[in-house]
Design a protein around this motif. Structure first.
Motif, PDB file in Angstrom:
ATOM      1  N   THR A  81       0.828  -1.211   0.000  1.00 51.18           N
ATOM      2  CA  THR A  81       0.000   0.000   0.000  1.00 51.18           C
ATOM      3  C   THR A  81       0.858   1.254   0.000  1.00 51.18           C
ATOM      4  OG1 THR A  81      -0.131  -0.119   2.403  1.00 51.18           O
ATOM      5  CG2 THR A  81      -1.941  -1.122   1.146  1.00 51.18           C
ATOM      6  N   THR A  82       2.139   1.080   0.208  1.00 51.18           N
ATOM      7  CA  THR A  82       3.082   2.194   0.131  1.00 51.18           C
ATOM      8  C   THR A  82       4.286   1.741  -0.680  1.00 51.18           C
ATOM      9  OG1 THR A  82       4.192   1.541   2.160  1.00 51.18           O
ATOM     10  CG2 THR A  82       2.405   3.147   2.383  1.00 51.18           C
ATOM     11  N   TYR A  83       5.066   2.693  -1.104  1.00 47.82           N
ATOM     12  CA  TYR A  83       6.242   2.365  -1.899  1.00 47.82           C
ATOM     13  C   TYR A  83       7.370   1.852  -1.004  1.00 47.82           C
ATOM     14  CZ  TYR A  83       4.165   4.459  -6.013  1.00 47.82           C
ATOM     15  OH  TYR A  83       3.349   4.724  -7.074  1.00 47.82           O
ATOM     16  N   THR A  84       7.851   0.682  -1.329  1.00 50.37           N
ATOM     17  CA  THR A  84       9.006   0.128  -0.635  1.00 50.37           C
ATOM     18  C   THR A  84      10.261   0.647  -1.335  1.00 50.37           C
ATOM     19  OG1 THR A  84       9.099  -1.827  -2.053  1.00 50.37           O
ATOM     20  CG2 THR A  84       7.713  -1.975  -0.069  1.00 50.37           C
ATOM     21  N   PRO A  85      11.405   0.556  -0.704  1.00 47.08           N
ATOM     22  CA  PRO A  85      12.633   1.007  -1.372  1.00 47.08           C
ATOM     23  C   PRO A  85      12.896   0.285  -2.696  1.00 47.08           C
ATOM     24  CG  PRO A  85      13.032   0.728   0.964  1.00 47.08           C
ATOM     25  CD  PRO A  85      11.642   0.214   0.703  1.00 47.08           C
ATOM     26  N   GLU A  86      12.521  -0.992  -2.766  1.00 49.91           N
ATOM     27  CA  GLU A  86      12.724  -1.751  -4.006  1.00 49.91           C
ATOM     28  C   GLU A  86      11.837  -1.220  -5.129  1.00 49.91           C
ATOM     29  OE1 GLU A  86      11.886  -3.350  -1.036  1.00 49.91           O
ATOM     30  OE2 GLU A  86      13.945  -3.888  -0.522  1.00 49.91           O
ATOM     31  N   ILE A  87      10.581  -0.931  -4.794  1.00 53.76           N
ATOM     32  CA  ILE A  87       9.655  -0.404  -5.799  1.00 53.76           C
ATOM     33  C   ILE A  87      10.102   0.989  -6.225  1.00 53.76           C
ATOM     34  CG2 ILE A  87       7.281   0.332  -6.224  1.00 53.76           C
ATOM     35  CD1 ILE A  87       6.365  -1.874  -4.316  1.00 53.76           C
ATOM     36  N   LEU A  88      10.493   1.816  -5.268  1.00 53.30           N
ATOM     37  CA  LEU A  88      10.963   3.168  -5.598  1.00 53.30           C
ATOM     38  C   LEU A  88      12.186   3.127  -6.511  1.00 53.30           C
ATOM     39  CD1 LEU A  88      10.510   5.134  -2.271  1.00 53.30           C
ATOM     40  CD2 LEU A  88       9.301   5.476  -4.419  1.00 53.30           C
ATOM     41  N   THR A  95       5.306  -0.457 -12.454  1.00 54.09           N
ATOM     42  CA  THR A  95       6.063  -0.330 -11.207  1.00 54.09           C
ATOM     43  C   THR A  95       5.299   0.451 -10.145  1.00 54.09           C
ATOM     44  OG1 THR A  95       7.184   1.712 -11.879  1.00 54.09           O
ATOM     45  CG2 THR A  95       8.257  -0.373 -12.463  1.00 54.09           C
ATOM     46  N   LEU A  96       4.187   1.053 -10.508  1.00 58.33           N
ATOM     47  CA  LEU A  96       3.414   1.840  -9.544  1.00 58.33           C
ATOM     48  C   LEU A  96       2.663   0.921  -8.585  1.00 58.33           C
ATOM     49  CD1 LEU A  96       1.976   4.574 -11.936  1.00 58.33           C
ATOM     50  CD2 LEU A  96       4.003   4.707 -10.481  1.00 58.33           C
ATOM     51  N   LEU A  97       2.077   1.518  -7.560  1.00 60.11           N
ATOM     52  CA  LEU A  97       1.280   0.752  -6.609  1.00 60.11           C
ATOM     53  C   LEU A  97       0.120   0.079  -7.339  1.00 60.11           C
ATOM     54  CD1 LEU A  97       1.077   3.188  -3.565  1.00 60.11           C
ATOM     55  CD2 LEU A  97       2.526   1.177  -3.817  1.00 60.11           C
ATOM     56  N   THR A  98      -0.287  -1.062  -6.848  1.00 65.70           N
ATOM     57  CA  THR A  98      -1.343  -1.843  -7.487  1.00 65.70           C
ATOM     58  C   THR A  98      -2.620  -1.027  -7.665  1.00 65.70           C
ATOM     59  OG1 THR A  98      -0.404  -3.802  -6.454  1.00 65.70           O
ATOM     60  CG2 THR A  98      -2.604  -4.016  -7.354  1.00 65.70           C
TER      61      THR A  98
END
Length: 148
Positions: free
Chosen positions: A31-38, A91-94
């Motif tokens: 539900t939030t951006y993790t460092p990996e996703i960022l 790559t964005l949040l679901t």
């Protein structure tokens, strides 16, 4: 009663299979951006943002009715825009992905219409499609987290 025993056994096997298959833990959706996703977002966003910075070039070609350069610009630098936007949208949040993918698709539709308007020398329609494309592009970029 003897006839129902095999049917009852099959029915119990089906119920057990469904319970095992559907009873596992639910997948965690971030539900939030993790460092990996960022890190992934940061990898793809500059390529998309750089194409947004080139949009005023396209506007200039439309204003001067330079239809050859309008079409060249759409098929050249903007040609890879769809792929870049789709990669970034993934790559964005679901919760943001469907909207981002929809905006990317709409932007591409506007560019196709702009290309057609340029082929027919329709400046008013070209201007409208340019503005619609720009609005969709800005809405897409608003879904992307920014980096300082």
């Amino acid at each position: 009663m003897g006839r129902f025993r095999p049917v009852l056994g099959i029915l119990l096997a089906i119920v057990a299979t469904c319970l095992v298959a559907c009873g596992g833990p639910a997948a965690k959706i971030p539900t939030t951006y993790t460092p990996e996703i960022l890190q992934q977002v940061e990898l793809y966003s500059p390529g998309v943002a750089s194409l947004r910075d080139r949009f005023p070039e396209l506007e200039g070609y439309i204003q001067t009715k330079d239809w050859v350069n309008v079409q060249s610009f759409i098929h050249g630098p903007m040609g890879e825009l769809r792929a870049r936007m789709n990669r970034l949208a993934a790559t964005l949040l679901t919760k943001d992905q469907p909207q981002a993918q929809s905006l990317a698709k709409e932007l591409y539709v506007h560019l196709e219409r702009l290309d057609e308007a340029a082929a027919n020398g329709q400046q008013v329609l070209a201007g409208q499609e340019y503005r619609n494309a720009l609005d969709d592009f800005d809405s897409f970029l608003a879904l992307v987290p920014t980096f300082q």
